[in-house]
Design a protein around this motif. Structure first.
Motif, short mmCIF file in Angstrom:
data_model
loop_
_atom_site.label_atom_id
_atom_site.label_comp_id
_atom_site.label_asym_id
_atom_site.label_seq_id
_atom_site.Cartn_x
_atom_site.Cartn_y
_atom_site.Cartn_z
N ALA A 46 0.84 -1.21 0.00
CA ALA A 46 0.00 0.00 0.00
C ALA A 46 0.87 1.25 0.00
O ALA A 46 0.57 2.24 -0.71
CB ALA A 46 -0.92 0.00 1.22
N LEU A 47 1.94 1.23 0.78
CA LEU A 47 2.86 2.38 0.83
C LEU A 47 3.49 2.63 -0.53
O LEU A 47 3.60 3.78 -0.99
CB LEU A 47 3.94 2.13 1.88
CG LEU A 47 5.03 3.20 2.00
CD1 LEU A 47 4.43 4.53 2.46
CD2 LEU A 47 6.12 2.75 2.97
N PRO A 185 -6.20 8.49 -9.00
CA PRO A 185 -7.30 7.72 -8.41
C PRO A 185 -8.13 8.58 -7.46
O PRO A 185 -7.62 9.55 -6.89
CB PRO A 185 -6.57 6.61 -7.63
CG PRO A 185 -5.23 6.51 -8.28
CD PRO A 185 -4.89 7.91 -8.69
N PRO A 186 -9.39 8.24 -7.29
CA PRO A 186 -10.24 9.02 -6.38
C PRO A 186 -9.72 9.00 -4.95
O PRO A 186 -9.04 8.05 -4.54
CB PRO A 186 -11.60 8.33 -6.50
CG PRO A 186 -11.32 6.99 -7.07
CD PRO A 186 -10.11 7.14 -7.93
N MET A 190 -7.32 6.42 -2.52
CA MET A 190 -6.00 6.79 -2.04
C MET A 190 -5.92 6.90 -0.52
O MET A 190 -4.87 6.62 0.08
CB MET A 190 -5.56 8.11 -2.67
CG MET A 190 -5.42 8.05 -4.19
SD MET A 190 -4.21 6.81 -4.72
CE MET A 190 -2.68 7.62 -4.25
N GLU A 191 -6.99 7.33 0.11
CA GLU A 191 -6.97 7.49 1.57
C GLU A 191 -6.69 6.17 2.30
O GLU A 191 -5.85 6.13 3.19
CB GLU A 191 -8.28 8.10 2.06
CG GLU A 191 -8.38 9.61 1.84
CD GLU A 191 -7.44 10.37 2.75
OE1 GLU A 191 -6.95 9.81 3.75
OE2 GLU A 191 -7.18 11.57 2.47
N PRO A 192 -7.40 5.07 1.98
CA PRO A 192 -7.08 3.79 2.64
C PRO A 192 -5.64 3.33 2.38
O PRO A 192 -4.99 2.79 3.26
CB PRO A 192 -8.09 2.82 2.04
CG PRO A 192 -9.20 3.66 1.55
CD PRO A 192 -8.56 4.95 1.10
N GLY A 197 -0.40 2.43 4.35
CA GLY A 197 1.02 2.67 4.10
C GLY A 197 1.72 3.31 5.27
O GLY A 197 2.86 2.98 5.59
N GLN A 198 1.03 4.23 5.97
CA GLN A 198 1.63 4.86 7.13
C GLN A 198 1.85 3.87 8.28
O GLN A 198 2.71 4.10 9.13
CB GLN A 198 0.74 6.02 7.59
CG GLN A 198 0.74 7.21 6.66
CD GLN A 198 -0.06 8.37 7.20
OE1 GLN A 198 -0.14 8.58 8.39
NE2 GLN A 198 -0.67 9.14 6.31
#
Length: 310
Positions: A46-47, A185-186, A190-192, A197-198
Motif C-alpha cells: 500500500a505504501l 485515483p479518487p 488513495m486514503e485507505p 502505508g503509514q
C-alpha cells in the motif's frame, strides 16, 4: 544534523519498544511472524502504490537506481570471488554469503530511515524494486540449480517467476503504472492506501525489535565466523564506500543526494536472505548472523555517515 538525530531517535524508541514486547511476551510467541506478514503483504505494498502513484518517475529511474544496483552487484561479486578462491566454499554458500554482503534491508529499516532520516521514501524505492525484480530471481535461480537435488529442483521458469508474485513488487508495479498513465485515483481509494502505508513503518520497526530477542550469534563451532566477518565488512564498510565513489565521482552527486546514497548502501543485510537460506537449507547460520551483526554495526556507521555528510 539535528533532524538526523531526531529521526534516529524515533526509530530507536520504536525498535526498543518492540524488543521489550518480545522480552515480556506481551504479544505472544508468533507476534513477529504475524506482524512481518502484515507489513509484507498489506502495508508495504500500500505504501509503494501510494508513494509511486504520487511521485515523479524521474526519481525512480535515475542515477539513484544505477548507483544502488551497481554497488550491490559489485560488492556481491567481490565477496563471491573471495569465497570461491580463498574460503573454498560451495556455490550455494557463496550465493548466500554474497547476498548477505549486498542485499539491503530495504523494508524493515530502509523505509523508516528513508522517511525519518532522509525525509523522502522515494530514495529507497529504486533499490527495493531492483532487489525484487533482478537480484532475487538471479539468486534463487542459482540456488535452485545448485542447492536442490534433481527430485526437488523446480523449473528455471518457475524459479524466475516466483519472486514476481511478491506483493511488494506487485504494489510497486501498480504504483508505476498509475504514475505513468497520469491517472489520479479518487480520494476514496488513495486514503485507505495512505492509511495502511503509514502503518508500514511503525509495524516494521516493532517487528524488527521483536526479532532481536533470544538470538545468539557468532557462536563458536556453529557459526562460519570468517564468512560472517567477510560479509559484515563488505556490507557496512565496502558497500558504502563503493556507493560514495559511484555517486560522487561517477554521477557528480553532492549534498543530500550523496548522503542518501551512502546511507542506503550502509543499511544492514535483509532478513530475506535468511528466508532464502532456510528455503534451500544452505548457509542458514551465515545469513542469520550476518543480518544481526550488520544491523548492530550499521547503527554507528550510519551515525558516522550522518556526521560527515548530512
Amino acid at each position: 544534523m539535528s533532524g538526523v538525530i531526531s529521526g534516529f531517535t524515533v526509530i530507536f524508541i520504536v525498535v526498543a519498544l518492540g524488543y521489550v514486547l518480545g522480552r515480556t511476551g506481551s504479544l505472544g510467541e508468533h507476534a513477529a511472524a504475524v506482524l512481518a506478514r502484515t507489513v509484507f503483504f498489506v502495508c508495504t505494498p500500500a505504501l509503494l502504490i501510494h508513494s509511486l502513484a504520487t511521485s515523479d518517475l524521474s526519481a525512480i529511474f535515475s542515477s539513484t537506481l544505477v548507483v544502488a544496483s551497481a554497488s550491490a552487484v559489485a560488492v556481491g561479486a567481490v565477496y563471491a570471488l573471495i569465497a570461491w578462491f580463498w574460503l573454498r566454499r560451495a556455490v550455494p554458500e557463496i550465493v548466500i554469503g554474497a547476498l548477505s554482503s549486498s542485499y539491503v534491508n530495504s523494508v524493515n529499516l530502509g523505509l523508516p530511515i528513508a522517511i525519518f532520516v532522509l525525509d523522502d521514501a522515494s530514495f529507497i524505492a529504486p533499490l527495493l524494486l531492483f532487489q525484487i525484480v533482478f537480484y532475487s530471481p538471479v539468486a534463487l535461480a542459482t540456488l535452485d540449480l545448485t542447492a536442490l537435488s534433481a527430485e526437488r529442483r523446480t523449473s528455471t521458469l518457475r524459479t524466475v517467476t516466483t519472486p514476481l508474485k511478491n506483493p511488494i513488487l506487485v504494489g510497486g508495479v501498480i504504483g508505476l503504472i498509475v504514475s505513468v498513465a497520469g491517472w489520479h485515483p479518487p480520494q476514496a481509494v488513495m486514503e485507505p492506501l495512505d492509511m495502511l502505508g503509514q502503518a508500514s513503518v511503525p509495524l516494521a520497526l516493532l517487528t524488527f525489535g521483536l526479532t532481536l530477542t533470544g538470538v545468539t550469534v557468532f557462536k563458536k563451532g556453529q557459526s562460519p565466523r570468517r564468512d560472517v566477518a567477510l560479509a559484515a565488512a563488505m556490507k557496512v564498510v565496502a558497500m558504502p564506500l563503493v556507493a560514495y565513489a559511484l555517486a560522487r565521482w561517477g554521477f557528480g552527486m553532492t549534498g543530500h543526494r550523496l548522503f542518501a546514497q551512502v546511507v542506503i548502501a550502509a543499511l544492514p543485510t535483509a532478513q530475506n536472505v535468511l528466508v532464502y537460506a532456510t528455503r534451500y537449507r544452505r548457509g542458514e547460520v551465515l545469513a542469520r548472523d550476518s543480518a544481526l551483526i550488520t544491523t548492530l554495526l550499521s547503527i554507528p556507521v550510519i551515525a558516522l555517515i550522518a556526521a560527515t555528510l548530512a
